[in-house]
Design a protein around this motif. Sequence first.
Motif, PDB file in Angstrom:
ATOM      1  N   TYR A   1       0.798  -1.234   0.000  1.00 60.94           N
ATOM      2  CA  TYR A   1       0.000   0.000   0.000  1.00 60.94           C
ATOM      3  C   TYR A   1       0.832   1.287   0.000  1.00 60.94           C
ATOM      4  CZ  TYR A   1      -4.599  -2.140   0.264  1.00 60.94           C
ATOM      5  OH  TYR A   1      -5.737  -2.807  -0.056  1.00 60.94           O
TER       6      TYR A   1
ATOM      7  N   GLU B   1      -2.178 -10.795  -7.112  1.00 66.32           N
ATOM      8  CA  GLU B   1      -3.260 -11.014  -6.132  1.00 66.32           C
ATOM      9  C   GLU B   1      -3.084 -12.313  -5.367  1.00 66.32           C
ATOM     10  OE1 GLU B   1      -6.530 -10.131  -8.756  1.00 66.32           O
ATOM     11  OE2 GLU B   1      -6.911  -8.258  -7.681  1.00 66.32           O
TER      12      GLU B   1
ATOM     13  N   LYS C   1      -7.608  -7.570   4.151  1.00 65.93           N
ATOM     14  CA  LYS C   1      -8.378  -7.217   2.948  1.00 65.93           C
ATOM     15  C   LYS C   1      -9.754  -6.682   3.327  1.00 65.93           C
ATOM     16  CE  LYS C   1      -6.178  -9.997  -0.661  1.00 65.93           C
ATOM     17  NZ  LYS C   1      -6.201 -11.225  -1.456  1.00 65.93           N
TER      18      LYS C   1
ATOM     19  N   ALA D   1     -11.345  -3.030   2.674  1.00 65.84           N
ATOM     20  CA  ALA D   1     -12.563  -2.954   1.860  1.00 65.84           C
ATOM     21  C   ALA D   1     -13.683  -2.277   2.645  1.00 65.84           C
ATOM     22  CB  ALA D   1     -12.985  -4.351   1.427  1.00 65.84           C
TER      23      ALA D   1
ATOM     24  N   THR E   1      -8.308  -1.152  -3.554  1.00 63.74           N
ATOM     25  CA  THR E   1      -7.534  -2.391  -3.534  1.00 63.74           C
ATOM     26  C   THR E   1      -6.211  -2.151  -4.257  1.00 63.74           C
ATOM     27  OG1 THR E   1      -8.436  -3.113  -5.647  1.00 63.74           O
ATOM     28  CG2 THR E   1      -9.654  -3.761  -3.656  1.00 63.74           C
TER      29      THR E   1
END
Lengths: 186, 186, 186
Positions: free
Chosen positions: A48, A81, A119, A123, A129
């Motif tokens: 991130y 992913e 996650k 979210a 994402t």
Amino acid sequence: MLDEEKLAGLTEDDVRRIVREELADPKRDPAGKKAAIIASKGTLDWAYPPLILATTAAASGMEAHVFFTFYGLNIIRRDFERKLKVSPIGNPAMPMPVPMPNLVTALPGMGPMATRMMKSMFAGKHVATIRELLESAQELDVHLIACQMTMDVFGYGEDDFLDGVEFGGAAAFLSQARRAHVTLFV
Amino acid sequence: MLDEEKLAGLTEDDVRRIVREELADPKRDPAGKKAAIIASKGTLDWAYPPLILATTAAASGMEAHVFFTFYGLNIIRRDFERKLKVSPIGNPAMPMPVPMPNLVTALPGMGPMATRMMKSMFAGKHVATIRELLESAQELDVHLIACQMTMDVFGYGEDDFLDGVEFGGAAAFLSQARRAHVTLFV
Amino acid sequence: MLDEEKLAGLTEDDVRRIVREELADPKRDPAGKKAAIIASKGTLDWAYPPLILATTAAASGMEAHVFFTFYGLNIIRRDFERKLKVSPIGNPAMPMPVPMPNLVTALPGMGPMATRMMKSMFAGKHVATIRELLESAQELDVHLIACQMTMDVFGYGEDDFLDGVEFGGAAAFLSQARRAHVTLFV
């Protein structure tokens, strides 16, 4: 009649004042418009910061370069992913739903649980994402550069990476970083 | 009599020389007086570098900004003394009183022991505690900024943080960092 | 006949144009010629980035300073080859020959295996060893500086370090970093 004052032009003091004015305005200093960031970690949480910083910089008009090296190469692989996981082990700072001694976090299954938990935390708060951040980066012309040396060491080929990824070495990173105020190693 | 030489003022070469002189002096270049540091780790050991660097910068006359994000938010929580721990797991570089295989460092109790050991090592050498460093930072007008995005993700409120903490996002960090020579991601 | 235009010298607009030209050329801006890097990690994998970046910077004509602090002190100890290990624990991004649950990576023996594996991966790709990188750094006049505060905390003496290593504190690092575009915390 001759205006001696005007003819004499600018003094050295005038020039020093102008230089300081120019340097004080980051929009005029070219180094204030460039960010060069290294992304070296390959877990979900550490994917991130380089992408958020680079897209935020690009969105505010800066030219942004992210150089992916070592484990950070994971972030721009086609199968990112599946590759990006988060480990609670060795990170007592990671907020867990219930406190757990370190040995429990080493049990099989705790890694996937931590990944799922992170996650859903992101979210639930409507944070983009990693896929969305990578797409934004490419729309904003952020340069995504894979480190050739670590690609060689890990046995990765150019086809393993997302379309649009560039390839370069430490010298390529430094040629941008030496002209940038924002230089970060994540 | 008219002194043509003097009237002609400074030449382009004069100006280039003056610019280089100004840039060579970090006290004149505004970017040399600003430090923008990201604190992203939330363990006791990694709480030290951003606070030591920021207070040292501020003590030498620089304007210092520390942006706490991800696990680094722990450092400026009201309950930071309970939150900041150190883990020997996954860090074979951490000096231990006796060598231990990794499995042993994963046993319950080793984390608290490592935290106690590090605290007493720092105390024994008269290094400031995290509390002392935070107090120095505030006395020296270091800007302590909590990252709003990760506060939201982790479910922290403004009241969870020390008095005097400011709040902002990645754009707030970058608006300082783009004008600073010293930009570090800890 | 008197040339008023020439006598009037440079205008303020001329000076601003020259300043921007000077700043756009990293070889003219002294900050573009200096790199100040902190090496804080003490494992084999994280020993590479600061040494590769510093030697690459020095090889392209920059003045490079690496400040070794916390666990990073390991890298420049005389016994660095015995000290630098790599741990697969807590790093799910580390490429392993076969996927392993975290508990297995905590078994005694997995640390040494990961260290051997990484050494042979780098050797197989003709990447310089840490010894070779340290020798290159010294040949290229890279400044290798040990952090005095963490030396005190860990109980290290000057004799524990390689010949040619310098000694300084956070203020020594900042006095270079505040004049450098490239500032990185590894």
